[in-house]
Design a protein around this motif. Structure first.
Motif, PDB file in Angstrom:
ATOM      1  N   LYS A  94      21.435  88.012  50.560  1.00 20.51           N
ATOM      2  CA  LYS A  94      22.484  88.561  51.426  1.00 20.51           C
ATOM      3  C   LYS A  94      23.860  88.033  51.006  1.00 20.51           C
ATOM      4  O   LYS A  94      24.847  88.776  51.033  1.00 20.51           O
ATOM      5  CB  LYS A  94      22.187  88.209  52.882  1.00 20.51           C
ATOM      6  N   ARG A 106      27.103  90.397  49.620  1.00 22.28           N
ATOM      7  CA  ARG A 106      28.483  90.350  50.114  1.00 22.28           C
ATOM      8  C   ARG A 106      29.466  90.130  48.962  1.00 22.28           C
ATOM      9  O   ARG A 106      30.536  90.747  48.919  1.00 22.28           O
ATOM     10  CB  ARG A 106      28.626  89.246  51.160  1.00 22.28           C
ATOM     11  N   ASP A 135      21.237  93.508  58.595  1.00 21.90           N
ATOM     12  CA  ASP A 135      22.192  92.438  58.851  1.00 21.90           C
ATOM     13  C   ASP A 135      21.598  91.505  59.895  1.00 21.90           C
ATOM     14  O   ASP A 135      21.083  91.950  60.916  1.00 21.90           O
ATOM     15  CB  ASP A 135      23.521  93.023  59.337  1.00 21.90           C
ATOM     16  N   ARG A 183      29.388  94.951  58.331  1.00 20.34           N
ATOM     17  CA  ARG A 183      27.934  94.897  58.425  1.00 20.34           C
ATOM     18  C   ARG A 183      27.350  95.193  57.049  1.00 20.34           C
ATOM     19  O   ARG A 183      27.777  96.133  56.384  1.00 20.34           O
ATOM     20  CB  ARG A 183      27.432  95.927  59.450  1.00 20.34           C
ATOM     21  N   SER A 196      23.565  95.473  54.627  1.00 18.84           N
ATOM     22  CA  SER A 196      22.104  95.564  54.658  1.00 18.84           C
ATOM     23  C   SER A 196      21.597  95.806  53.246  1.00 18.84           C
ATOM     24  O   SER A 196      22.352  96.220  52.360  1.00 18.84           O
ATOM     25  CB  SER A 196      21.629  96.674  55.597  1.00 18.84           C
TER      26      SER A 196
END
Length: 307
Positions: free
Chosen positions: A54, A58, A189, A246, A248
């Motif tokens: 994750k 980002r 998320d 957000r 995912s």
């Protein structure tokens, strides 16, 4: 692995314990028929790896546009997706065939990924591919079929970013749709909600609240046809609930590369006549695009009894 308990809304979606088979087969079968989606808990993807991936997602989605645009298509829509009039809050990067080390390396090269990022992406791709294969074995077993039915089906990897702002609260991040392929496994998320799935019995959308350490599995149009209507293709959407970015991570098992999608002979009999004509995934994907029918309606055009 241990997981945190989900909230009331999360509990509405069936949770399947990957360590609880064969006792979970009946619940898995019911989830596919009634919901077309389910959570998987107690899987073998390390939670630390999920968090590392994750963080890499980002970092990659925060890169300049000129770098992200190097992420080109292998099949239409498999590369970078920029915000559009239909989905102005959404952008994504994609990798076609996550099970191929060469494809993973090419994806990393396109985005100038650092050595640590490459290591995390490689480990995650391998772990998620193994998890999908394990889920597919259980799905086949729930129908009394051979476990080795999905070998060499390509998986498409997509990392998503929703740029929610104060002005967009209450609007749609991604419009109502079904997934075109067989199966999607989603690492949502861990803190930001917004995903909603349709309850088929009521037609209402049910919030899918964050549940850290779990994955959400959605069945798509190919699964509905392949199962000869025993499973449903879940309609879902993303709504902007709060002013925050957000992210995912979704992996899509699409369908066979060249062979036709058709129900196994064991699922066709006098009581269950074949519902759909054979079709290739690529032809179906093009049909959805040409008809602009993104919520499963295009599947009706392939009904065996359609005139």
């Amino acid at each position: 692995m241990e997981v945190d308990g989900g909230g009331l809304a999360a509990a509405a979606i069936p949770a399947i314990d990957m360590g609880g088979f064969p006792g979970e087969l009946r619940r898995l079968k019911e989830a596919c028929h009634l919901w077309g989606c389910f959570r998987v808990v107690n899987h073998e993807v390390p939670r630390e790896l999920m968090a590392q991936m994750k963080a890499v997602v980002r970092e990659l989605l925060d890169m300049p546009q000129e770098i992200k645009r190097r992420n080109t298509d292998v099949i239409a829509g498999s590369g970078y997706v920029a915000p559009s009039p239909a989905n102005p809050l959404y952008e994504a990067l994609g990798l076609y065939d996550v099970g191929s080390p060469e494809a993973v390396a090419a994806f990393c090269n396109q985005l100038d990924a650092t050595p640590p990022q490459r290591e995390v992406i490689g480990k995650y791709a391998k772990a998620i591919d193994e998890l999908i294969m394990g889920i597919l074995e259980k799905l086949a077993e729930s129908l009394g079929l051979s476990r080795d039915l999905f070998s060499h089906w390509p998986c498409q990897f997509r990392i998503n970013k929703y740029n929610f702002t104060p002005e967009t609260v209450g609007s749609s991040g991604v419009q109502i749709h079904t997934d075109s392929g067989f199966l999607t496994i989603l690492q949502d998320d861990e803190t930001v909600g917004g995903l909603e799935v349709m309850d088929r019995s009521s037609g209402e959308f049910i919030p899918v609240d964050p549940w850290p350490g779990t994955f959400l599995v959605n069945l798509g149009d190919v699964a509905a046809a392949w199962s000869n209507g025993r499973w449903c293709n879940v309609k879902h959407r993303v709504q902007c609930k709060q002013t925050v970015v957000r992210v995912s991570i979704a992996t899509f098992l699409l369908g066979p590369k060249e062979e036709a999608v058709e129900a196994p002979p064991e699922l066709v009999d006098a009581e269950h006549p074949c519902l759909y004509v054979p079709f290739t995934y690529e032809d179906y994907r093009k049909l959805r695009i040409s008809t602009k029918q993104q919520a499963g309606e295009a599947l009706a055009l392939l009904r065996a009894d359609s005139s």
